[in-house]
Write a protein that holds these residues in place. Structure first.
Motif, PDB file in Angstrom:
ATOM      1  N   LEU A 184      38.620  70.679  35.062  1.00 35.91           N
ATOM      2  CA  LEU A 184      39.210  71.104  35.826  1.00 35.91           C
ATOM      3  C   LEU A 184      38.040  72.355  37.093  1.00 35.91           C
ATOM      4  CD1 LEU A 184      42.009  72.948  34.004  1.00 35.91           C
ATOM      5  CD2 LEU A 184      42.286  70.918  36.511  1.00 35.91           C
ATOM      6  N   GLY A 185      37.917  71.894  37.921  1.00 31.26           N
ATOM      7  CA  GLY A 185      36.520  72.448  38.517  1.00 31.26           C
ATOM      8  C   GLY A 185      36.060  71.584  39.140  1.00 31.26           C
ATOM      9  N   ILE A 186      35.237  70.555  38.556  1.00 28.73           N
ATOM     10  CA  ILE A 186      34.509  69.529  38.971  1.00 28.73           C
ATOM     11  C   ILE A 186      34.412  69.872  40.789  1.00 28.73           C
ATOM     12  CG2 ILE A 186      33.185  67.861  39.257  1.00 28.73           C
ATOM     13  CD1 ILE A 186      33.612  69.762  36.679  1.00 28.73           C
ATOM     14  N   PRO A 187      33.447  70.306  41.416  1.00 29.51           N
ATOM     15  CA  PRO A 187      33.072  70.113  42.710  1.00 29.51           C
ATOM     16  C   PRO A 187      33.454  68.983  43.467  1.00 29.51           C
ATOM     17  CG  PRO A 187      32.049  72.420  41.880  1.00 29.51           C
ATOM     18  CD  PRO A 187      31.862  70.719  40.579  1.00 29.51           C
ATOM     19  N   THR A 188      34.275  68.086  44.374  1.00 25.57           N
ATOM     20  CA  THR A 188      34.524  67.099  44.702  1.00 25.57           C
ATOM     21  C   THR A 188      34.374  66.807  46.272  1.00 25.57           C
ATOM     22  OG1 THR A 188      36.304  66.937  42.826  1.00 25.57           O
ATOM     23  CG2 THR A 188      36.307  65.047  44.847  1.00 25.57           C
ATOM     24  N   ILE A 189      33.440  65.607  46.206  1.00 22.90           N
ATOM     25  CA  ILE A 189      33.421  65.485  48.085  1.00 22.90           C
ATOM     26  C   ILE A 189      33.745  63.878  48.209  1.00 22.90           C
ATOM     27  CG2 ILE A 189      31.169  64.961  49.931  1.00 22.90           C
ATOM     28  CD1 ILE A 189      29.945  67.196  48.367  1.00 22.90           C
ATOM     29  N   ILE A 190      34.460  63.915  49.449  1.00 26.18           N
ATOM     30  CA  ILE A 190      35.337  63.002  49.888  1.00 26.18           C
ATOM     31  C   ILE A 190      35.634  62.214  51.177  1.00 26.18           C
ATOM     32  CG2 ILE A 190      37.712  62.038  50.493  1.00 26.18           C
ATOM     33  CD1 ILE A 190      38.820  63.899  48.798  1.00 26.18           C
ATOM     34  N   ASP A 191      34.188  61.483  51.352  1.00 24.37           N
ATOM     35  CA  ASP A 191      33.994  60.841  52.451  1.00 24.37           C
ATOM     36  C   ASP A 191      34.684  59.831  53.571  1.00 24.37           C
ATOM     37  OD1 ASP A 191      31.697  60.514  54.937  1.00 24.37           O
ATOM     38  OD2 ASP A 191      30.525  59.708  54.034  1.00 24.37           O
ATOM     39  N   ASP A 192      34.595  59.573  54.538  1.00 26.21           N
ATOM     40  CA  ASP A 192      35.445  58.784  55.350  1.00 26.21           C
ATOM     41  C   ASP A 192      36.658  58.932  54.998  1.00 26.21           C
ATOM     42  OD1 ASP A 192      33.309  57.122  56.021  1.00 26.21           O
ATOM     43  OD2 ASP A 192      33.876  55.483  55.150  1.00 26.21           O
ATOM     44  N   ALA A 193      36.743  60.329  55.489  1.00 33.37           N
ATOM     45  CA  ALA A 193      38.602  61.278  54.869  1.00 33.37           C
ATOM     46  C   ALA A 193      39.326  60.731  56.626  1.00 33.37           C
ATOM     47  CB  ALA A 193      37.981  62.184  55.454  1.00 33.37           C
ATOM     48  N   GLU A 194      38.431  59.484  57.618  1.00 34.18           N
ATOM     49  CA  GLU A 194      39.492  59.095  58.119  1.00 34.18           C
ATOM     50  C   GLU A 194      41.055  58.699  57.676  1.00 34.18           C
ATOM     51  OE1 GLU A 194      35.719  59.762  60.610  1.00 34.18           O
ATOM     52  OE2 GLU A 194      36.844  59.091  58.917  1.00 34.18           O
ATOM     53  N   ASN A 195      40.719  57.553  56.455  1.00 37.26           N
ATOM     54  CA  ASN A 195      41.065  56.226  55.849  1.00 37.26           C
ATOM     55  C   ASN A 195      42.067  57.551  54.377  1.00 37.26           C
ATOM     56  OD1 ASN A 195      40.430  54.277  58.045  1.00 37.26           O
ATOM     57  ND2 ASN A 195      38.354  54.933  56.483  1.00 37.26           N
ATOM     58  N   LEU A 196      42.067  58.717  54.480  1.00 37.10           N
ATOM     59  CA  LEU A 196      41.857  59.322  53.208  1.00 37.10           C
ATOM     60  C   LEU A 196      43.645  58.917  53.741  1.00 37.10           C
ATOM     61  CD1 LEU A 196      41.873  60.833  50.363  1.00 37.10           C
ATOM     62  CD2 LEU A 196      41.771  63.165  52.036  1.00 37.10           C
ATOM     63  N   GLU A 197      44.545  59.874  54.454  1.00 32.08           N
ATOM     64  CA  GLU A 197      45.877  59.307  54.407  1.00 32.08           C
ATOM     65  C   GLU A 197      46.229  58.133  53.587  1.00 32.08           C
ATOM     66  OE1 GLU A 197      49.928  60.101  57.088  1.00 32.08           O
ATOM     67  OE2 GLU A 197      48.162  60.363  57.926  1.00 32.08           O
ATOM     68  N   THR A 198      45.249  56.675  54.611  1.00 35.87           N
ATOM     69  CA  THR A 198      46.286  55.309  54.359  1.00 35.87           C
ATOM     70  C   THR A 198      45.880  55.186  52.706  1.00 35.87           C
ATOM     71  OG1 THR A 198      45.398  55.002  56.183  1.00 35.87           O
ATOM     72  CG2 THR A 198      45.480  53.150  54.777  1.00 35.87           C
ATOM     73  N   TRP A 199      44.738  55.878  51.963  1.00 34.45           N
ATOM     74  CA  TRP A 199      43.851  55.770  50.943  1.00 34.45           C
ATOM     75  C   TRP A 199      45.511  55.885  50.047  1.00 34.45           C
ATOM     76  CZ3 TRP A 199      39.023  57.399  51.618  1.00 34.45           C
ATOM     77  CH2 TRP A 199      37.757  56.447  52.634  1.00 34.45           C
ATOM     78  N   ILE A 200      45.595  57.310  50.274  1.00 33.94           N
ATOM     79  CA  ILE A 200      47.302  57.996  49.350  1.00 33.94           C
ATOM     80  C   ILE A 200      49.117  57.217  49.495  1.00 33.94           C
ATOM     81  CG2 ILE A 200      48.186  59.590  49.267  1.00 33.94           C
ATOM     82  CD1 ILE A 200      45.756  61.001  49.873  1.00 33.94           C
ATOM     83  N   ARG A 201      48.450  56.632  50.636  1.00 30.17           N
ATOM     84  CA  ARG A 201      49.684  55.881  50.901  1.00 30.17           C
ATOM     85  C   ARG A 201      49.450  54.404  49.921  1.00 30.17           C
ATOM     86  NH1 ARG A 201      53.196  57.932  54.458  1.00 30.17           N
ATOM     87  NH2 ARG A 201      53.109  59.834  55.446  1.00 30.17           N
TER      88      ARG A 201
END
Length: 535
Positions: free
Chosen positions: A157-174
């Motif tokens: 828990l609590g580890i900072p996370t950077i998510i790059d290329d977030a335009e594709n984030l919803e697609t990756w999740i789906r």
């Protein structure tokens, strides 16, 4: 006690140190650099120090591995004393490991440990290096989501996370939440439940007959109607009965079916889900898909586990990104949207006057004539001409017509092109491969990338918005269109070129101003001549 005080002091001045080191590094490079580097670096450093999530819109979507904004988060990450996770595609990870990170580490003289948590495949499990790890862990979006959405995550828990290329984030999740049932899954089900083999075989035959009665469409898929859903429900109840030996664990009605089928039927119980099939008519096969309509509920626990910095080019027209945040269930967080350089990143945008609308009989002939004219006008300049056509039949027809006139220069969705090649492509192909191609001297867009209601998957999402009495165009179709447009024109901003938008709805519909705002900064032109293509 003195050591603890020293660590606290260092954390409190991390923004200042990051600013100084990055500014000195950029000056040492002797090249023009992104004007928002220092601001974004301080913002990421502050997010690491305070443990507060942030949503950062850099203004321009990434083109290829080398994106200008990545130095801005790498510098604070490498200088931060604790562990950090970077979620990025495999190609981006490789570029960072080979180019950006070694240069920065040599400059700031800090040797932060760097590990890869997976091999970039969705089947790989994320591996946390250990309790004493204080370095940078780089993981693919697929592996990170598989772990984050699991019942028990391997990440502390609590580890900072950077998510790059977030335009594709919803697609990756789906894609991660979607369950697929292919031909091999039916065979595995019969092996797992030989006592119900006849019922399974009959259900498959009935589904095949029903699905193949759907009329063909360009997307080769269809939503499952009530009769097809009833076939699946009946099979579920049949298999949920006790197995032949009667040793099913109490409370687990599907303990004797493969995991993929269990996940599929769990999704089927959700009233707000999409259920559709892709159809391979040539081989007489189909694949079933089940996914939730809304992804936000599945992500609530993910955002609560650790602070995140979500980084993308253009995620929302509004700096506060309300639509993007609601879709992904993001709560209170710092938001910032950087503007593009109005001197160096402006695009010439050609909007022809009195052009027929896409839904009129005159559109196709006018489109062909206009594109022929554009190709001839730009002929003196060297470079790629890209023509993006969302309509699948029209794309094929246009490619054939242009090939008859311009010969082998014209290719339909191919990456091997001549120096003055003419590429006719759909939106998905252009999005996937434009980074591998030279920046186009001319990017002609036939129609706006508004998702088509003829696509059953799109129609299913729209039906959900309608049931909720929500503005399905403003909340779904238009934001999707704007993101696609911004990604499409990004290569033109990096190489001097012209964008020709041949969809006159921009000038005659109320949402046209939103389209132009998403394409800004731009210099609007009403006519083209050879001088427009001279660099």
């Amino acid at each position: 006690m003195e050591c603890l005080s020293s660590n606290l002091d260092r954390e409190q001045v991390i923004e200042v140190e990051v600013h100084q080191q990055l500014r000195a590094f950029l000056r040492s490079q002797g090249e023009p650099y992104w004007p928002h580097h220092l601001t974004m670096a301080r913002l990421v450093a502050r997010a690491l120090r305070l443990g507060r999530s942030a949503l950062i819109q850099t203004g321009m979507p990434s083109v290829g591995c080398r994106a200008r904004h990545r130095l801005s988060y790498l510098t604070p990450v490498l200088m931060w004393s604790g562990p950090v996770i970077l979620v990025a595609p495999e190609s981006v990870q490789q570029h960072l490991l080979l180019v950006e990170i070694p240069q920065l580490q040599q400059w700031i003289e800090m040797n932060k440990p760097i590990r890869k948590g997976d091999r970039g495949s969705s089947s790989d499990l994320l591996r946390w290096p250990g309790d004493d790890f204080e370095g940078l862990l780089m993981v693919s979006p697929q592996a990170w989501l598989k772990d984050a959405l699991a019942e028990c995550s391997s990440i502390p828990l609590g580890i900072p996370t950077i998510i790059d290329d977030a335009e594709n984030l919803e697609t990756w999740i789906r894609e991660q939440l979607r369950v697929e049932i292919e031909a091999v899954d039916w065979n595995q089900l019969m092996v797992a439940r030989p006592d119900r083999a006849e019922e399974i075989r009959n259900a498959r035959v009935q589904l095949t007959r029903a699905i193949f009665q759907h009329p063909p469409n360009p997307y080769e898929c269809c939503l499952l109607d009530a009769p097809e859903q009833e076939i699946l429900t009946a099979l579920y109840h049949c298999l949920a009965t006790a197995s032949q030996n009667g040793n099913s664990p109490q409370g687990d009605r599907l303990s004797h079916v493969p995991d993929n089928w269990r996940a599929f039927w769990q999704g089927l119980q959700n009233p707000e889900r999409l259920l559709w099939a892709s159809i391979d008519r040539q081989h007489g096969q189909f694949t079933l898909y089940c996914s939730p309509v809304e992804v936000a509920p599945a992500l609530e626990k993910v955002w609560q586990r650790q602070p995140v910095a979500i980084v993308g080019g253009g995620l929302d027209l509004d700096p506060e990104a309300p639509i993007f945040r609601e879709k992904l269930g993001l709560g209170d967080l710092t938001t910032v949207k950087f503007s593009l350089d109005r001197h160096n990143e402006v695009i010439p945008l050609y909007l022809p006057a009195r052009f027929p609308l896409p839904n009129t009989p005159q559109f196709v002939s006018a489109l062909l004539a206009e594109i022929r004219t554009l190709i001839c006008v730009s002929a003196a300049a060297t470079g790629l001409t890209a023509i993006v056509v969302g309509d699948v039949p029209l794309k094929t027809r246009l490619g054939a017509m242009l090939a008859a006139e311009f010969g082998s220069r014209v290719q339909v969705e191919k990456t091997q092109l001549s120096e003055n090649g003419i590429l006719v492509t759909g939106w998905e192909f252009w999005r996937t491969y434009h980074a591998e191609l030279p920046g186009p001297k001319l990017l002609a867009i036939a129609t706006l990338p508004i998702p088509s209601l003829e696509n059953p998957a799109v129609a299913g999402l729209v039906a959900h918005y309608k049931r909720q009495r929500l503005d399905w165009f403003r909340l779904y179709l238009l934001p999707t269109c704007l993101q696609e447009l911004q990604r499409a024109i990004a290569p033109v901003r990096q190489r001097p070129g012209v964008v020709a938008l041949l969809d006159n709805r921009v000038q005659h519909r109320s949402y046209g101003k939103d389209i132009l705002a998403a394409l800004s900064p731009l210099a609007r032109i009403d006519y083209l001549d050879a001088t427009c293509f001279t660099s």
